[in-house]
Structures are given as structure tokens and as C-alpha cells.
Design a protein around this motif. Structure first.
Motif, PDB file in Angstrom:
ATOM      1  N   VAL A   1       5.472   3.185   2.583  1.00 31.34           N
ATOM      2  CA  VAL A   1       6.174   3.439   3.836  1.00 31.34           C
ATOM      3  C   VAL A   1       5.217   3.036   4.936  1.00 31.34           C
ATOM      4  N   VAL A   2       5.655   2.101   5.774  1.00 31.59           N
ATOM      5  CA  VAL A   2       4.839   1.575   6.864  1.00 31.59           C
ATOM      6  C   VAL A   2       5.302   2.214   8.163  1.00 31.59           C
ATOM      7  N   CYS A   3       4.375   2.667   8.984  1.00 29.30           N
ATOM      8  CA  CYS A   3       4.695   3.304  10.257  1.00 29.30           C
ATOM      9  C   CYS A   3       5.430   2.310  11.166  1.00 29.30           C
TER      10      CYS A   3
ATOM     11  N   ARG B   1       0.001   5.627   3.211  1.00 31.15           N
ATOM     12  CA  ARG B   1      -0.680   6.146   2.015  1.00 31.15           C
ATOM     13  C   ARG B   1      -2.012   6.765   2.412  1.00 31.15           C
ATOM     14  N   ASN B   2      -2.314   7.935   1.851  1.00 36.13           N
ATOM     15  CA  ASN B   2      -3.599   8.577   2.120  1.00 36.13           C
ATOM     16  C   ASN B   2      -4.626   8.139   1.079  1.00 36.13           C
ATOM     17  N   ALA B   3      -5.801   8.747   1.109  1.00 40.51           N
ATOM     18  CA  ALA B   3      -6.891   8.375   0.199  1.00 40.51           C
ATOM     19  C   ALA B   3      -6.526   8.596  -1.269  1.00 40.51           C
ATOM     20  N   ASP B   4      -5.600   9.525  -1.528  1.00 43.90           N
ATOM     21  CA  ASP B   4      -5.166   9.801  -2.898  1.00 43.90           C
ATOM     22  C   ASP B   4      -3.959   8.960  -3.304  1.00 43.90           C
ATOM     23  N   ALA B   5      -3.620   7.957  -2.495  1.00 42.49           N
ATOM     24  CA  ALA B   5      -2.494   7.033  -2.741  1.00 42.49           C
ATOM     25  C   ALA B   5      -1.133   7.718  -2.660  1.00 42.49           C
ATOM     26  N   GLU B   6      -1.077   8.873  -1.987  1.00 43.78           N
ATOM     27  CA  GLU B   6       0.198   9.569  -1.788  1.00 43.78           C
ATOM     28  C   GLU B   6       0.774   9.167  -0.437  1.00 43.78           C
ATOM     29  N   LEU B   7       2.096   9.068  -0.366  1.00 48.52           N
ATOM     30  CA  LEU B   7       2.756   8.756   0.903  1.00 48.52           C
ATOM     31  C   LEU B   7       2.763  10.000   1.785  1.00 48.52           C
ATOM     32  N   GLN B   8       2.257   9.868   2.988  1.00 47.27           N
ATOM     33  CA  GLN B   8       2.220  10.964   3.958  1.00 47.27           C
ATOM     34  C   GLN B   8       2.827  10.440   5.257  1.00 47.27           C
ATOM     35  N   TYR B   9       4.078  10.786   5.513  1.00 47.47           N
ATOM     36  CA  TYR B   9       4.740  10.292   6.711  1.00 47.47           C
ATOM     37  C   TYR B   9       5.770  11.308   7.203  1.00 47.47           C
ATOM     38  N   GLY B  10       6.119  11.169   8.456  1.00 41.49           N
ATOM     39  CA  GLY B  10       7.199  11.940   9.045  1.00 41.49           C
ATOM     40  C   GLY B  10       8.304  10.982   9.415  1.00 41.49           C
ATOM     41  N   SER B  11       9.494  11.511   9.610  1.00 43.56           N
ATOM     42  CA  SER B  11      10.586  10.631  10.012  1.00 43.56           C
ATOM     43  C   SER B  11      11.434  11.310  11.071  1.00 43.56           C
TER      44      SER B  11
ATOM     45  N   GLU C   1      16.730   5.624  11.529  1.00 47.46           N
ATOM     46  CA  GLU C   1      15.682   6.391  10.860  1.00 47.46           C
ATOM     47  C   GLU C   1      14.357   5.696  11.145  1.00 47.46           C
ATOM     48  N   ILE C   2      13.428   6.449  11.702  1.00 46.09           N
ATOM     49  CA  ILE C   2      12.129   5.924  12.077  1.00 46.09           C
ATOM     50  C   ILE C   2      11.079   6.626  11.222  1.00 46.09           C
ATOM     51  N   HIS C   3      10.206   5.860  10.596  1.00 49.71           N
ATOM     52  CA  HIS C   3       9.130   6.407   9.765  1.00 49.71           C
ATOM     53  C   HIS C   3       7.820   6.301  10.535  1.00 49.71           C
ATOM     54  N   LEU C   4       7.065   7.392  10.559  1.00 50.02           N
ATOM     55  CA  LEU C   4       5.844   7.453  11.354  1.00 50.02           C
ATOM     56  C   LEU C   4       4.668   7.997  10.549  1.00 50.02           C
ATOM     57  N   CYS C   5       3.487   7.389  10.775  1.00 51.52           N
ATOM     58  CA  CYS C   5       2.269   7.947  10.181  1.00 51.52           C
ATOM     59  C   CYS C   5       1.969   9.270  10.894  1.00 51.52           C
ATOM     60  N   GLU C   6       1.032  10.025  10.381  1.00 47.59           N
ATOM     61  CA  GLU C   6       0.721  11.339  10.944  1.00 47.59           C
ATOM     62  C   GLU C   6       0.300  11.252  12.411  1.00 47.59           C
TER      63      GLU C   6
END
Length: 79
Positions: free
Chosen positions: A15-17, A25-35, A52-57
Motif C-alpha cells: 500500500v503506497v501513501c 511497510r514497516n521494518a517488519d514488512a507489515e503494512l501500516q497505513y490509515g485510510s 478511498e485514500i491510503h496514507l502512511c502514518e
């Protein structure tokens, strides 16, 4: 923006911001995003449209802070 891999069942691989364009993706390769999601109905100038908008933290909380600031400015001189 969700990046999918075509196949029998599309799989989300990243998921790209939508603001800064970096991977969520975080250091553990998990997707971390808000929408943020909008679905406009009858009576709206945008009836039938969905967003629908995908955003990094960082971008998510920057948008939240800007919304709070906008609200604060709108009511700061109310009694």
C-alpha cells in the motif's frame, strides 16, 4: 493506493501513501497505513462517487492535525 498482484485472487502486496508516495511497510514488512473513505449519496453534488485514500502514518496524522487546526480556526472567535 493498493498495489495488487494479479492471480486467481488479487493479493495486496503493498500500500503506497497517496500523499507522499512511499510504501507503508514497516521494518517488519507489515503494512501500516490509515485510510479515509467517502461515499456520496443523494442530494450531494458528488452523488454516487466513492473515494478511498491510503496514507502512511506521518501523512495520516498530518491530515488529522490540519483538520483539527481548520476546526479550531473556524470556532476560535465564537462565544
Amino acid at each position: 493506493m493498493k498495489v495488487t498482484q494479479a492471480g486467481q485472487h488479487d493479493v495486496v502486496v503493498d500500500v503506497v501513501c497517496d500523499v507522499c508516495g512511499i510504501s507503508t511497510r514497516n521494518a517488519d514488512a507489515e503494512l501500516q497505513y490509515g485510510s479515509m473513505h467517502a461515499s456520496w449519496g443523494k442530494g450531494s453534488a458528488h452523488c454516487g462517487e466513492e473515494y478511498e485514500i491510503h496514507l502512511c502514518e506521518n501523512c495520516f496524522f498530518a491530515q488529522v492535525a490540519e483538520m483539527k487546526r481548520t476546526r479550531w480556526l473556524a470556532v476560535m472567535f465564537d462565544s
